[in-house]
Scaffold this active site. Structure first.
Site, short mmCIF file in Angstrom:
data_model
loop_
_atom_site.label_atom_id
_atom_site.label_comp_id
_atom_site.label_asym_id
_atom_site.label_seq_id
_atom_site.Cartn_x
_atom_site.Cartn_y
_atom_site.Cartn_z
N HIS A 191 15.19 20.21 -28.16
CA HIS A 191 14.29 20.72 -29.20
C HIS A 191 13.09 19.83 -29.37
O HIS A 191 11.96 20.29 -29.51
CB HIS A 191 15.05 20.76 -30.53
CG HIS A 191 15.47 22.13 -30.89
ND1 HIS A 191 16.76 22.48 -31.05
CD2 HIS A 191 14.72 23.23 -31.10
CE1 HIS A 191 16.82 23.76 -31.35
NE2 HIS A 191 15.60 24.24 -31.37
N CYS A 504 -10.16 24.61 2.61
CA CYS A 504 -8.89 24.31 1.95
C CYS A 504 -8.53 22.83 2.02
O CYS A 504 -7.49 22.42 1.55
CB CYS A 504 -7.76 25.15 2.53
SG CYS A 504 -7.43 24.80 4.26
C1 PEP Z 1 -6.94 19.50 6.17
O1 PEP Z 1 -6.78 18.88 7.22
O2 PEP Z 1 -8.00 19.49 5.50
C2 PEP Z 1 -5.84 20.30 5.64
C3 PEP Z 1 -6.02 21.12 4.61
O3 PEP Z 1 -4.62 20.15 6.20
P1 PEP Z 1 -3.66 18.89 5.92
O4 PEP Z 1 -4.29 18.07 4.83
O5 PEP Z 1 -2.36 19.46 5.55
O6 PEP Z 1 -3.67 18.22 7.25
#
Ligand code: PEP
Ligand code: MG
Length: 575
Positions: A191, A504
């Site tokens: 809680h 990414c």
């Molecule tokens: C990258 O290399 O930018 C990527 C997203 O892959 P990782 O960081 O998993 O190698």
């Protein structure tokens, strides 16, 4: 001054205040046998105790209801416990048949239920024990004629230290003056944890013997972000933590204000923001509402978290779960990216002199095709549950793409032959991490559906710097003009071909790099969940013209330092 690193931070933040040692009433009830002539009198006393408890609990409930605090429901449950006919009858029986005093009868019956719940494995049911103890103690305290004490009115910023806090202690907390909570017992689902979190009061629970280590009214800092408790801090330390607290609250404010905002520039350009994930947790599933998809599912974590190769069915279930949750939003599933710094204990991976230049990622999948095919089968089978974008890491040449397609075709043929359903419209894409692939981006764009730039590896391979080696880290310059120039080549080519291209790598969620990437023409960024509100804030407080102007200037600069200085002086986030 002393630092204590114990317990679990169950509610984040930093609190600074004077120690307030809170000692609740602890019942001391021995077995008491009464004379048989007193039975009815004891039953009457128990009735009037129940009535007083009813009044006290109702007051707390109305106090919370007046503030529209949904925690009033906790006290409905307490009222039900006080008025429960079965419990009342059982206590009467103890008094009538065993001649127990009302106090002892209350203890015996409540403890019976507390013991029963303690044996249940369900952690949530176990936490209801706190409610039973709370009600038991209230009845016994009233029986002892001791007035109610609570934490609703404190006269200075305070850190509450207690052995444990019951629902009635926490529900009426003075939310202005309670800076932090520390208890000796209690866990994540207690809680105290739930209420501290909902009131945004920093809390560290399960800090054993803390009551022996502190003095009433001395200064204390509770840094729940680092699970650190500082007793009796000096003035300089208090000042440092006041600044940290300010910083923390500012960041929280941004998260609150921007997490739900649509990532659209002031002049209407929408930038898709997606998540980078390594597993499928409840939290990730809940974050679906704030983002446009999964931009990078690092599937190798499924392999690294297990002591043996994850089976096709196991992978299928994981992929299905995330695809189902994200429905039509793209889920970019990256196939196994092992090698370099990532190893699998159960896979024979001969030692290499230069692992980052060696049998890594897609190359390893080519040399372990059975393993690769299992993953592809699992992913394709799951594709019918959502919008699968299948992505391949560390592609260095058109030959690599041909080879992937050949293997993928054989997996598809096999599935068709065995009448196993999959969505033939899943998207096929590659990671852009090796400079050589950018040099042939025009050919790539013709034969893939999409690409995503992995800036972490792209920087490593562009600058010839091992990304794990601290000796050369100063040469790993992800803001260097050369990085943005090469990214521009890929973006221009893909945009011209009308094929989606995203980022990414870490740069996608980075407040210095992301504005340049948008200015270069990137319309989709993928990042860790924590970066989303900051990037949304950056996007919504600028125009696309500003980003384009910034990007076109950045690629004319000479050094990384020039880029950082330029961005910092030209990109203050206005509100
Ligand atoms: C990258 O290399 O930018 C990527 C997203 O892959 P990782 O960081 O998993 O190698
Ligand atoms: Mg990479």
């Amino acid at each position: 001054m002393k630092s204590i690193h114990k317990g679990h931070a169950v509610s984040q933040g930093i609190g600074i205040g004077r120690v307030y040692i809170y000692k609740q009433y602890i019942p001391q009830i021995e077995k008491e046998i009464i004379d048989s002539t007193l039975v009815e009198k004891e039953i009457d006393i128990y009735k009037s105790i129940r009535e007083s408890a009813h009044i006290e609990i109702s007051k707390i409930k109305h106090f919370l209801q007046d503030k529209n605090d949904i925690k009033s429901f906790i006290f409905d449950a307490h009222l039900e416990m006080v008025d429960d006919q079965v419990v009342i009858e059982e206590i009467h029986t103890q008094i009538r048949e065993k001649h127990f005093s009302h106090r002892y009868a209350i203890r015996v019956i409540f403890d019976k239920y507390i013991d029963l719940l303690s044996q249940v494995d369900d952690i949530l049911i176990k936490e209801r024990i706190a409610d039973l103890k709370d009600v038991r103690n209230r009845l016994l305290r009233i029986a002892d004629g001791i007035p109610e004490s609570n934490l609703s009115l404190l006269d200075q910023p305070s850190v509450i230290i207690a052995q444990d806090l019951y629902p009635s202690d926490t529900a009426t907390l003075d939310r202005i003056n309670v800076q932090a909570i520390i208890t000796e017992v209690g866990g994540v689902t207690s809680h105290t944890a739930i209420i501290a979190k909902s009131y945004e009061i920093p809390a560290i629970l399960g800090v054993d013997h803390i009551l022996n280590e502190v003095k009433q009214n001395e200064w204390m800092i509770v840094d729940a972000t680092a699970e650190n408790i500082i007793t009796n801090p000096d003035l300089d330390t208090i000042e440092v933590y006041k600044n940290k607290q300010k910083d923390y609250l500012f960041k929280q404010e941004i998260v609150k204000r921007y997490i739900n905002t649509k990532p659209m520039t002031k002049d209407g350009t929408i930038i898709d923001l997606s998540l980078n994930i390594g597993s499928v947790s409840q939290e990730i599933l809940e974050n679906e509402q704030f983002v446009d998809g999964i931009g990078l599912f690092r599937s190798e974590f499924l392999y690294m978290e297990n002591t043996q190769m994850p089976s096709e069915d196991f992978q299928f279930e994981v992929y299905k779960k995330i695809l189902e949750k994200f429905k039509q939003k793209p889920v970019v599933l990256r196939t196994l990216d092992i090698g370099g710094d990532k190893v699998l204990s159960y896979l024979d991976m001969p030692k290499e002199d230069n692992p980052f230049l060696g049998n890594r990622a897609i190359r390893l999948s080519f040399t372990h095709q059975e393993l690769f095919k299992i993953q592809l089968r699992a992913a394709l089978r799951a594709s019918i549950y959502g919008n699968l974008w299948l992505m391949f890491p560390m592609v260095g040449s058109i030959d690599d793409i041909y080879q992937i397609k050949e293997i993928l075709e054989s997996v598809k043929t096999d599935l068709i032959k065995n009448k196993i359903a999959f969505n033939k419209d899943f998207k096929f894409g590659i990671m852009i991490e090796i400079p050589s692939i950018i040099m042939v981006a025009d050919h790539v764009a013709e034969i893939v559906d999409f690409a995503s730039i992995g800036t972490n590896d792209l920087c490593q391979y562009l600058t010839a710097v091992d990304r794990m080696n601290p000796l050369v880290s100063k040469y790993y310059q992800s803001y260097a003009p050369s990085m943005f120039r090469i990214i521009k080549m890929a973006v221009d080519t893909f945009n011209k071909a009308g094929k989606p291209i995203s980022v990414c790598g870490e740069s996608g969620g980075d407040l210095i790099a992301a504005p340049v990437l948008i200015g270069l023409g990137i319309r989709k960024l993928s990042m860790n969940n924590a970066s989303i509100p900051y990037i949304k804030r950056m996007i919504t407080t600028h125009t696309i013209d500003e980003f384009e102007m910034i990007a076109s200037h950045v690629i004319t600069l000479k050094t990384e330092k020039e880029v950082i200085d330029y961005i910092n002086s030209h990109l203050e986030s206005e509100e």
